[in-house]
Design an enzyme around this catalytic site. Sequence first.
Site, PDB file in Angstrom:
ATOM      1  CB  SER B  58      50.733  33.957  35.465  1.00 27.94           C
ATOM      2  OG  SER B  58      50.257  34.786  34.443  1.00 27.94           O
ATOM      3  CD  GLU B  65      42.879  40.861  56.877  1.00 34.36           C
ATOM      4  OE1 GLU B  65      42.065  41.699  56.497  1.00 34.36           O
ATOM      5  OE2 GLU B  65      43.226  40.726  58.053  1.00 34.36           O
ATOM      6  CB  SER B  66      46.846  42.356  50.605  1.00 32.78           C
ATOM      7  OG  SER B  66      46.209  43.066  51.640  1.00 32.78           O
ATOM      8  CG  HIS B  71      49.703  38.456  35.137  1.00 35.17           C
ATOM      9  ND1 HIS B  71      49.434  37.151  35.478  1.00 35.17           N
ATOM     10  CD2 HIS B  71      48.912  39.203  35.936  1.00 35.17           C
ATOM     11  CE1 HIS B  71      48.496  37.125  36.412  1.00 35.17           C
ATOM     12  NE2 HIS B  71      48.170  38.363  36.711  1.00 35.17           N
ATOM     13  CB  CYS B  86      45.322  45.525  54.017  1.00 32.80           C
ATOM     14  SG  CYS B  86      45.418  43.944  54.814  1.00 32.80           S
TER      15      CYS B  86
END
Lengths: 139, 139
Positions: B58, B65-66, B71, B86
């Site tokens: 994982s 901001e993103s 996984h 973004c």
Amino acid sequence: MTNNQALGRHILVEAYGCGYNILDNMRGIQGAMIEAAERTGATVVDVAFRKFEPYGVSGVVVISESHLAIHTWPEYGYAAIDLFTCGDKADPWKAFEYLLDYFKPKRITTMEIKRGNLITTENKNYIAIDSAGEAIVDE
Amino acid sequence: MTNNQALGRHILVEAYGCGYNILDNMRGIQGAMIEAAERTGATVVDVAFRKFEPYGVSGVVVISESHLAIHTWPEYGYAAIDLFTCGDKADPWKAFEYLLDYFKPKRITTMEIKRGNLITTENKNYIAIDSAGEAIVDE
């Protein structure tokens, strides 16, 4: 096919109309996201949060094989929240309920996506993808 | 409404039929996810990866901001990948192309979700939510 076949459930939350101060408070958001993760029944394995200047918070809580993530735009009163859990025990909607109470958005949308749809039958192995309610069979 | 109104773009990738060793190699996956993040044009601000026993990886790369997240279930040849960027400059599909080449899945589905649809017109403020191609207007 049933929902039980999916490895995980992923809820995408769009939260609008949240308070500026709530969305810009990294320490508060980090605590809320960890609490939300624990309420799903998952085990928290890692945490990474950042505060942006002049405003905005990003953070991820890595749980066993999945994650919770948030990105906030305080200037728009908006937060993008992802609640992804796997296994039968973890329930991402418990995290949702807790965060709803924490952020108190005026408007909210949610979308639940099944991740990793695997189906095995006796005479063949195939993979079904159910993101749009359709199954694709690989024979 | 146009796509330009969204704050971010989020691609959900379901990758099936990947090689076991690729999916269980945490160091390799971490490097690939960081490279993928950089190819979007975003700035990497934090990285958190874990190897699970007996198998599975994982990890999350927090970008400005993103985030990008993965996984893996090596035992099923499956990886759930999220590519969320973004701003106008970052392009999550550049990350997708790179990861496609890295994981070489036999079967793949993608879903692009617009996150944070904000629209302002002259005479009112309203919020439009476009996850299913529909707009909800708050007057």
